[in-house]
Each structure stands twice: as C-alpha cells, then as structure tokens.
Design a protein around this motif. Structure first.
Motif, short mmCIF file in Angstrom:
data_model
loop_
_atom_site.label_atom_id
_atom_site.label_comp_id
_atom_site.label_asym_id
_atom_site.label_seq_id
_atom_site.Cartn_x
_atom_site.Cartn_y
_atom_site.Cartn_z
N GLU A 45 0.83 -1.20 0.00
CA GLU A 45 0.00 0.00 0.00
C GLU A 45 0.86 1.25 0.00
O GLU A 45 1.87 1.31 0.70
CB GLU A 45 -0.91 -0.01 1.22
CG GLU A 45 -2.09 -0.94 1.02
CD GLU A 45 -2.48 -1.66 2.29
OE1 GLU A 45 -1.81 -1.48 3.31
OE2 GLU A 45 -3.47 -2.41 2.23
N VAL A 46 0.47 2.24 -0.81
CA VAL A 46 1.21 3.50 -0.78
C VAL A 46 0.87 4.31 0.45
O VAL A 46 1.67 5.10 0.94
CB VAL A 46 0.92 4.40 -2.01
CG1 VAL A 46 1.88 4.10 -3.12
CG2 VAL A 46 -0.50 4.32 -2.45
N LEU A 47 -0.36 4.13 0.89
CA LEU A 47 -0.84 4.97 1.98
C LEU A 47 -1.71 4.12 2.88
O LEU A 47 -2.56 3.37 2.40
CB LEU A 47 -1.67 6.13 1.41
CG LEU A 47 -2.17 7.15 2.40
CD1 LEU A 47 -1.02 8.00 2.90
CD2 LEU A 47 -3.21 8.05 1.73
N SER A 48 -1.46 4.21 4.16
CA SER A 48 -2.30 3.47 5.08
C SER A 48 -2.50 4.30 6.33
O SER A 48 -1.55 4.68 7.01
CB SER A 48 -1.64 2.13 5.40
OG SER A 48 -2.21 1.59 6.55
N VAL A 49 -3.75 4.64 6.58
CA VAL A 49 -4.09 5.51 7.70
C VAL A 49 -4.84 4.66 8.71
O VAL A 49 -5.76 3.95 8.33
CB VAL A 49 -4.99 6.67 7.23
CG1 VAL A 49 -5.32 7.59 8.38
CG2 VAL A 49 -4.32 7.44 6.11
N ARG A 50 -4.42 4.74 9.96
CA ARG A 50 -5.11 3.92 10.96
C ARG A 50 -5.63 4.75 12.12
O ARG A 50 -4.89 5.52 12.73
CB ARG A 50 -4.17 2.83 11.48
CG ARG A 50 -4.22 1.56 10.60
CD ARG A 50 -3.05 0.67 10.87
NE ARG A 50 -1.83 1.30 10.39
CZ ARG A 50 -0.71 1.41 11.08
NH1 ARG A 50 -0.63 0.91 12.28
NH2 ARG A 50 0.34 1.99 10.57
N GLY A 51 -6.91 4.61 12.36
CA GLY A 51 -7.55 5.16 13.56
C GLY A 51 -7.34 6.64 13.80
O GLY A 51 -7.05 7.06 14.91
N VAL A 52 -7.54 7.43 12.76
CA VAL A 52 -7.33 8.87 12.92
C VAL A 52 -8.56 9.53 13.55
O VAL A 52 -9.69 9.28 13.15
CB VAL A 52 -7.02 9.51 11.55
CG1 VAL A 52 -7.31 11.00 11.58
CG2 VAL A 52 -5.58 9.27 11.18
N ALA A 100 -14.71 16.08 14.54
CA ALA A 100 -14.68 16.10 13.08
C ALA A 100 -14.41 14.71 12.53
O ALA A 100 -14.96 14.33 11.49
CB ALA A 100 -13.63 17.08 12.59
N LEU A 101 -13.56 13.94 13.18
CA LEU A 101 -13.24 12.58 12.73
C LEU A 101 -13.09 11.69 13.95
O LEU A 101 -12.54 12.09 14.96
CB LEU A 101 -11.91 12.57 11.97
CG LEU A 101 -11.88 13.09 10.55
CD1 LEU A 101 -10.46 13.08 10.05
CD2 LEU A 101 -12.79 12.28 9.63
N GLU A 102 -13.57 10.45 13.81
CA GLU A 102 -13.42 9.54 14.92
C GLU A 102 -12.99 8.18 14.41
O GLU A 102 -13.73 7.51 13.70
CB GLU A 102 -14.75 9.44 15.67
CG GLU A 102 -14.56 8.94 17.07
CD GLU A 102 -15.87 8.96 17.85
OE1 GLU A 102 -16.73 9.79 17.53
OE2 GLU A 102 -16.02 8.11 18.73
N ASP A 103 -11.76 7.83 14.70
CA ASP A 103 -11.25 6.49 14.42
C ASP A 103 -11.47 6.08 12.96
O ASP A 103 -12.08 5.07 12.68
CB ASP A 103 -11.94 5.50 15.38
CG ASP A 103 -11.23 4.16 15.39
OD1 ASP A 103 -10.07 4.11 14.95
OD2 ASP A 103 -11.86 3.17 15.82
N VAL A 104 -10.97 6.89 12.04
CA VAL A 104 -11.14 6.60 10.62
C VAL A 104 -9.87 5.97 10.06
O VAL A 104 -8.76 6.46 10.32
CB VAL A 104 -11.47 7.88 9.84
CG1 VAL A 104 -11.47 7.61 8.34
CG2 VAL A 104 -12.81 8.43 10.27
N SER A 105 -10.03 4.88 9.34
CA SER A 105 -8.89 4.21 8.72
C SER A 105 -9.11 4.13 7.22
O SER A 105 -10.25 4.11 6.75
CB SER A 105 -8.71 2.80 9.28
OG SER A 105 -8.56 2.87 10.67
N LEU A 106 -8.02 4.08 6.48
CA LEU A 106 -8.14 3.99 5.03
C LEU A 106 -6.80 3.52 4.47
O LEU A 106 -5.75 3.91 4.98
CB LEU A 106 -8.48 5.38 4.48
CG LEU A 106 -8.50 5.64 2.97
CD1 LEU A 106 -9.54 6.71 2.67
CD2 LEU A 106 -7.16 6.09 2.44
N SER A 107 -6.83 2.64 3.47
CA SER A 107 -5.57 2.32 2.82
C SER A 107 -5.74 2.31 1.31
O SER A 107 -6.81 2.04 0.79
CB SER A 107 -5.01 0.99 3.33
OG SER A 107 -5.92 -0.03 3.07
#
Ligand code: ATP
Ligand code: MG
Lengths: 330, 500
Positions: free
Chosen positions: B3-10, B19-26
């Motif tokens: 994965e180029v980008l992996s966001v965990r639990g932002v 505004a954001l609660e525990d958002v993840s995305l890859s």
C-alpha cells in the motif's frame, strides 16, 4: 466556538468533544496564555509599592483616559480592516490647539463644538481618502501626520498657547464622586463606542467591511461610507482626548499627543481586537488601556525613565501579536 | 502489492465538535478512491490531516510502508503527496507561473529557471489550456479558471498520491471530462488518487472504490462495481431519498419582471438581452469564459464597466452599484465564497443576517431579538445546525459555508430577484434537494431566479428557461420542454447558429 452541537445538518460530526482534548486546542491555549500574562502583569503592578496609594491611582485614572479615548477611536479603525492610524496623536495636539484658540475667541461651549468638529473632520477626511479612493490607510495616516505638523508649525511659532484666564470653567476640571471627570468621559466613550459597534447597523457594516471587503461590497454595504464613518468616529473620540488635555493644563501644545498612537494600538491589541480587522470590541480596549496605563504608572513608580515606557509598550505589543498569530494557527 | 498509503484510527476533535473519529483507510498503487459524505462529514479534515495542515489527536499514517508524522504540507509533498484544496488558495497578484510553483519544495530560492516554465506550460497543456499566458496575474481569471490553475499546479508537481477535494465544483462538463481523462491516465502510471466530490456521476465514472464517512465516522469502504447510486446516497445520508428536482407548477402569473437590453461588458459580454418572468428560474449556461457569470455579476452591480439598460418591475435600474441593486431587492450569491462571500471571522449568525440589517433596524439601531430569530429560522431552512449560530463561520465545512451564502440571499419577505452563481457549489445531495425545493418555494412566492451553473445536470433539472452563451454571445433560448442536455451542450461548445 465553544458551542456544543448535537444533531442537525452541520452537526454532521458533532458529537460533543471530550472536554480534556478540547482544552488542549491551540487557540484556547494561547488565549489562556494571554489572560495569564495580563493577570501576572496586574499582580506585579499591584505589588509595586505606592501603586495603590491615592495619588498614583488618581494619576492612573487621568492618564489612562487620554490614551484610552484615542484607543477607542483606534479600535474602530482596526476593526474596519485599516490596521491603525499614525495621525491620531497629531490630531490630539491639533484639537487641543484649536480648542484653546476657539475658547479664547468664542467661549467655552462653542470651543468644545469647534474642537470636536476639527478632530472628527480631519480624521474623517482621511477615511474618505481610504474608503473612496481606496488609498493605503498607513500611507494616508503618515501623510496626514506630516501635513498636520507642517501646517500647525507654520502657524504657531511659540509652541504652547494658553487659555485666557477664566475662560475654562473650574467645574469641568474637578471630580465627580471622587472620580476624575476625564475618566468618566473615557468610560462613557467606551460604552458609546461599544453600543455603536454592537447595536447599530453601521457597527455590523464595520465588522463586515473589516472581515472581508469584497464580501461586504457584494452584499451591498456602502464600503466607502462605512470606512469614512469609522474614521469620523475615531476622530471624534480622539478629539475628546485633545480637549481634555487642553482643559487640564489650560493650554495646548502639539507635543500633547506624541506617542499616543503607539500606546493606543497597544491598548487595542492587548484588549484582543484582531489586527487584521473584522473582530474586536471597545470594552476590551478599555481593559487594554487600563493594562497599558498601569504598566506606565508602575514604571514611573519604580523610578524608570520615559524610554523604558516605550520599551515596555513595544514588548507588550510584540507579545500580543505573536500570541494572536499563533492562536489563529491550527 | 504494497500500500502507498495506510491511515489507521485517525481522530480529530475541535472544541464542541468531533470532526473525525477512528477513521482508517488504505490505498494501493494505481487506485482511485472516492471519499463521499454529507457536508461536515469530515472529508476535508481527513485530507488536511494527510497533508499535515491539521494535526490529528490520535492515529497513525504510513506512507510506502513507513510510519510518518506529517508536520506540514512541505513535508507531505516531499513524501509524494499533493493536494488540490477545497477552497482556492492562489495568490491573486502573482502570475500563473508563480502560482503553479508557489510553495513547492522543488523550487530553489530564485526560480526563474526555464525548466519550471516548460513544466508549467506542459501542465496547462494537458488540461487543454494551450493559449494561456503564464505571466498573467491570477486576479484577472474567473473562479473556474482559477480552479484549473489549482489542478495544473498539482499536475506540474510530481506526486505519487494525488488528493483532490472537490476539484470540479466550479468547472464545466468539458473541462471535467478532460480532467477525469487525465486522472485515468495517471492511474495507469501507477499513481494513486483520493477524490472528493458531491457530483456522484464522477464517482461512478472515475473511481475504483468508495469510502463513505458520516458524522466523522467510517461507514463503509467498497468497490464501485458493487455500489449503486441509490445505495451510495443511502450510505451517505443514512436515509434513502427520491426526487432531486421538484417540478415547476403551472403558473398563472408569468408577467415579465426583469428586462435586460444590450448589456455589454468589454471583453466578455456582447450586447446581451433577455427577459425573466415572475416565478421562474432562468439559467444562463456557458463554459468558463463565455461570460455567463458576468451577466449575474453585472446585474448585481458588481461590474463597473457594464453598460446597457435593465428594468426591474418596470422601473429602470442603474448598473454598477450594489447598494442600489439591493435597495431594489436584487440580491446576489457569489461563486467565490472564500473571497467574495463569507465573512470568515464573523459568526454564522452575523453571516446569515448580513443582507437583512436594514429591515430590522430602526433609525440605524438593530433589533437583536428579531435578528436572532431570523437567523435561527434561516439556519433551519437551509440546514445549518442552529447550535452553531455562534461559531465562527470559517469553522464550518465548505458545503455548510455555501448554505450560509444561499440562506443570506433569501432576504426579505417580498419577492425579490435572486442572482446566483453556482448556488449549490459543494453542497451534498441531500441538502441540495432541499435547496432546490426552497428555490421553487421562492418562485411560488413570486421571486425571479437568475442563475448560472457549470453543472448541466442541474441546469436541465431545475431551469424553466435556459439561455446559452458562447464567447459572450447568446446562442439560443429554450423554455420548459425544449430544454435538453444535448442541445445546451452543443450550443455552449460548438454553436451552429450564432444569434447576434
Ligand atoms: N477549524 C475548525 N474549528 C472548528 N470546527 C471545525 C474546524 N474545521 C472543521 N470543523 C468542523 O469539523 C467538521 C468536519 O468538517 P469538514 O470540513 O472536514 O467537512 P467536509 O466533509 O469536508 O464537508 P463539505 O462537504 O461541506 O466540504 C464540521 O462539523 C466542521 O464544522
Ligand atoms: Mg470539505
């Protein structure tokens, strides 16, 4: 911004925040820092020996009134998005002079009217240039400063002019209930300015023009009238300072308003009016003026010379500007 | 594939708002991901966190498999991320060239190097803007043109992950088509894209997968191939919903209210004439640069160089003065909300009542209880949370800011003339239907609406009368059943008959 939202459309994402987290929000931290700074400052001031004694409190109340009235005027200019004026100090001097001349010639009542008119019109004219021609406010004020000094110097060789004996009634020099009249005028000015800002259409227009000039134009605010109005009122409050100085000393001199511009802008900023415009209040400027004047009186009591007062004002302004800039970051 | 980008639990909270609660995305290389959600769902906040513009309260970001703390946009750039922000962020007094390279980490202190010029030129050319002068100041461009510069700016840089936050909200279909084509090309080069839009058609045309946010929370991530339009809307709004465009009722009274004759704006608009009846919605359609949005601006009094004769309700109206137009109950909604719409530091309340001060002032003194009531009911009407009336308006999400501008224009009780450029810019599907319903309501009360929109679907859906423009000249006028996407598109791109 402390509003808690629950449901509804913008609420999207508006579950009440964890209070602990919210407290570490940057803007808040800096606004706290500002409050703490002021409290510490006041503590030092009150701890200064002799500060709470009658004479120095009285002198504080009168000093703050002169700077304060100019600061109230400056507040309107700052809110209107025009940063500050460098010509208000000179306006204090010139109204004092014109007032004394008019009193000697026409009597006290007409003198008052003439003094107020001169200050308001001189400043209002600058507002017209800024609002109508869209000239740069700083340049206009510097030009006005030079012009005012140039013209008055050509007409008054002696420097100081004096009121004829008996022309200024003693009743306007006293105290009411132990409070100097100057301070009462200052308090009233702050209240009037605050009412103008928050209770009138002109006040709302002023905030809009300061917040976004183009958006104000697009909703149909007459921007030039609003800016001119702001300067007219600024001139009015500034001439109050000039007239009060002249009454107090029964004389007038162009030096009367020297450096008031800096003290005034310091008071405006310490009060929390944003230098960028569109935000601010006259009552907070009142508090800011109290802080600035207290610092000056304290420095005098500590036996420090005039130069230290400039340094102190400069440092305070710097601190506030840094706090404002950081506080608005995210 | 890595994965180029992996966001965990932002997560990210503002005072009083999560505004954001525990958002993840890859994101895989070569993947185009749509992020969808209502206004205020947290989409912009999410991408601002990726770019280091906003710092998250918690969560972690991996780029190319390595955990990174992104401290600012420059650092994000150097790690291969690039952003087209929702709000225009160009320096108006600098040239196009300067703006394209502004803030780039690649550019040395003195950047007048020929290679930068060439790359800027190339970026413009891929967008089909072959004849643009790189030294022109950005302030001379329209909002749509500026948006294209923002995109060119991203293309000129070499980003591995491109993030676009509502890049097409002010663009016309031909431009959008071209941009989608370019983005597809970038996908084949293995670059990844995060794409935020409220125009759902684009999602299905361009994207591989969709992430839906609602109230700051992750609702779903799934391939586009397994998603229907209805399903997507339901995931976004949490409810299903049918009719986008309310139908126009048959009107008895259609007397002419606005007559424009020979409206001229040097360089953009040429002898423009039209009539607009009571209770109808007139759309002026045209591509960027056609002069369409100049018609509304000129009628609003915002164009000093405009000449021509305009009568409203039988009385002539002077051009070039906004206060004059407002006094005649002719109100304007700008397409440039950042520069010409919002009062950013002022409260939501102040923003809503900006056009109503006259009505609730006696001798210049305002009646705050009346204004507060007015603001509350307006907020309710356009769908802005009443609890946020005291918030600074800049703290609202982009779409919610737009609702303020629209709400502000619903000024007086009397039927006025509303001039609107891109009135629904950045507003989500659900709220958009509500705004169309309000527009119809205004018509029923006798208002006349004159608007421009770059979204042809919207034009066809909402307009009663369409006037097409090509390079400052009227091509044709269509009414009711005669309004069709194909003929409008043909008119504004390759007009066959040029009407003088
Ligand atoms: N600086 C800020 N201060 C306070 N609240 C904020 C701030 N920035 C964003 N918010 C809040 O965070 C939430 C999410 O906003 P965001 O801009 O991410 O929404 P969005 O999904 O991009 O919406 P839109 O489709 O309207 O652009 C909103 O409720 C917004 O009001
Ligand atoms: Mg957004």
């Amino acid at each position: 911004m402390t509003e808690r939202s629950t449901a509804g459309a913008d609420s999207a994402g508006s579950v009440a925040a964890d209070p602990l987290r919210a407290r570490f929000d940057r803007a808040r931290v800096f606004s706290w820092a500002q409050t703490i700074g002021i409290v510490v400052l006041l503590a030092i001031i009150f701890a200064t020996p002799g500060f709470l004694a009658g004479p120095s409190i009285l002198s504080l109340l009168t000093t703050v009134s002169f700077i304060g009235c100019v600061a109230i005027g400056m507040t309107l200019i700052t809110i209107s998005g025009n940063i500050m004026s460098f010509a208000l100090g000179a306006t204090v001097g010139v109204t004092a002079m014109v007032f004394i001349l008019a009193v000697n010639w026409l009597g006290f009542g007409p003198g008052l009217v003439v003094g107020l008119l001169i200050g308001s019109l001189l400043t209002g004219l600058q507002g017209l240039l800024i609002g109508w021609v869209r000239a740069n406010p700083i340049i206009v004020s510097i030009a006005a400063l030079a012009l005012i000094y140039g013209v008055t110097q050509a007409f008054t060789e002696k420097g100081t002019i004096y009121a004829d004996p008996g022309t200024v009634p003693a009743s306007v020099k006293g105290k009411i209930a132990g409070i100097p009249i100057e301070f009462i005028v200052f308090l009233l000015s702050a209240v009037v300015a605050q009412l103008i800002l928050s209770a009138t259409r002109f006040g709302r227009n002023l905030f809009m023009v300061g917040s976004s000039f183009r958006a104000a134009e697009a909703v149909g605010v007459s921007t030039w009238r609003t800016v001119t109005g702001a300067y007219l009122w600024a001139g009015f409050f500034t001439s109050l300072a000039g007239i009060m100085l002249a009454i107090r000393y029964d004389s007038a001199n162009m030096d009367y308003g020297v450096a008031y511009d800096y003290d005034a802008i310091a008071a405006v900023l310490v009060g929390g009016t944003a230098i960028g415009g569109g935000q601010g209040s006259a009552l907070r400027t009142l508090a800011g003026a109290m802080v600035i004047a207290s610092v000056q009186v304290m420095l005098l009591l500590q036996g420090l010379r005039q130069e230290w007062q400039y340094l102190a004002a400069g440092l305070i302004v710097l601190a506030v500007i840094i706090l404002q800039a950081r506080g608005s970051g995210r | 594939m890595q994965e180029v980008l992996s966001v965990r639990g932002v997560s990210k909270a503002y005072p009083g708002v999560t505004a954001l609660e525990d958002v993840s995305l890859s994101l895989r290389p070569g993947e185009i991901r749509a992020i969808c959600g209502e206004n205020g769902a947290g989409k912009s906040t999410f991408v601002k966190i990726l770019m280091g513009i906003v710092q998250p309260d918690s969560g972690s970001i991996d780029i190319n498999g390595q955990t990174q703390v992104v401290r600012g946009p420059q650092q994000a750039q150097s790690m291969g991320l690039g952003l087209v922000a929702q709000e225009l962020s160009l320096a108006p007094h600098l040239s196009i060239l300067d703006n394209i390279w502004l803030g780039s980490a690649e550019v040395p202190f003195l950047h007048r190097r020929a290679s930068f010029r060439v790359r800027a030129k190339q970026a413009l050319e891929t967008l089909g803007l072959t004849d643009w002068d790189l030294d022109r100041p950005v302030s001379s461009l329209t909002v749509g043109q500026r948006q294209l510069i923002e995109i060119a700016r991203l293309l000129a840089r070499d980003a591995r992950v491109l993030i676009l936050d509502e890049p097409t909200a002010t663009l016309s279909d031909a431009d959008i088509e071209r941009i989608l084509g370019i983005l597809k090309g970038l996908r084949t080069q293995g670059r990844s894209i995060i794409y935020i839009t409220h125009r759902l058609g684009e999602v299905f045309e361009l994207c591989d997968s969709i992430t839906v946010l609602r109230n700051g929370q992750h609702v779903a991530t799934q391939p586009v191939s397994e998603t229907t339009r209805e399903g997507l809307v339901e995931m976004m709004l949490g409810r299903s919903f049918e009719d986008m465009y309310p139908k126009a009722p048959a009107h008895a009274d259609q007397s002419v209210r606005v007559v424009v004759e020979g409206l001229d704006v040097p360089g953009t608009l040429n002898k423009f004439s039209m009539t607009a009846p009571r209770g109808r919605i007139v759309c002026i359609a045209g591509q960027i640069g056609s002069g369409a949005n100049m018609v509304t601006r000129a009628l609003a009094g915002l164009v000093p160089s405009a000449t021509g004769s305009v009568t409203v309700d039988g009385r002539p109206m002077r051009l070039g003065s906004v206060p004059h137009a407002v006094a005649r109950n002719v109100l304007f909604v700008s397409d440039d909300r950042a520069a010409e719409g919002l009062f950013p530091q002022m409260t939501v309340l102040d923003n809503l009542i900006a056009t109503r001060l006259d009505a609730s002032a006696r001798m210049g003194v305002l009646s705050w209880p009346a204004l507060r009531r007015m603001a509350a009911s307006l907020a309710e009407r356009v769908g802005v949370d009443r609890h946020r009336l005291k918030s600074q308006s800049i703290a609202l999400s982009g779409g919610n800011q737009q609702k303020l501008l629209f709400g502000r224009a619903l000024a007086s009780a009397d039927a006025g003339v509303l001039l609107m450029n891109e009135p629904t810019r950045g507003i989500d599907v659900g709220a958009r239907a509500e705004i169309y319903r309000i527009m119809r309501e205004l018509c029923d009360l006798g208002s006349t609406l004159i608007m421009t929109s770059s979204d042809l679907e919207e034009v066809v859906g909402i307009a009663d009368i369409v006037i097409t423009l090509y390079r400052g000249n009227v091509v044709a006028r269509y009414e009711d059943e005669a309004i069709a996407m194909s003929s409008i598109l043909a008119d504004i791109t390759h007009p066959t008959q040029a009407v003088a």
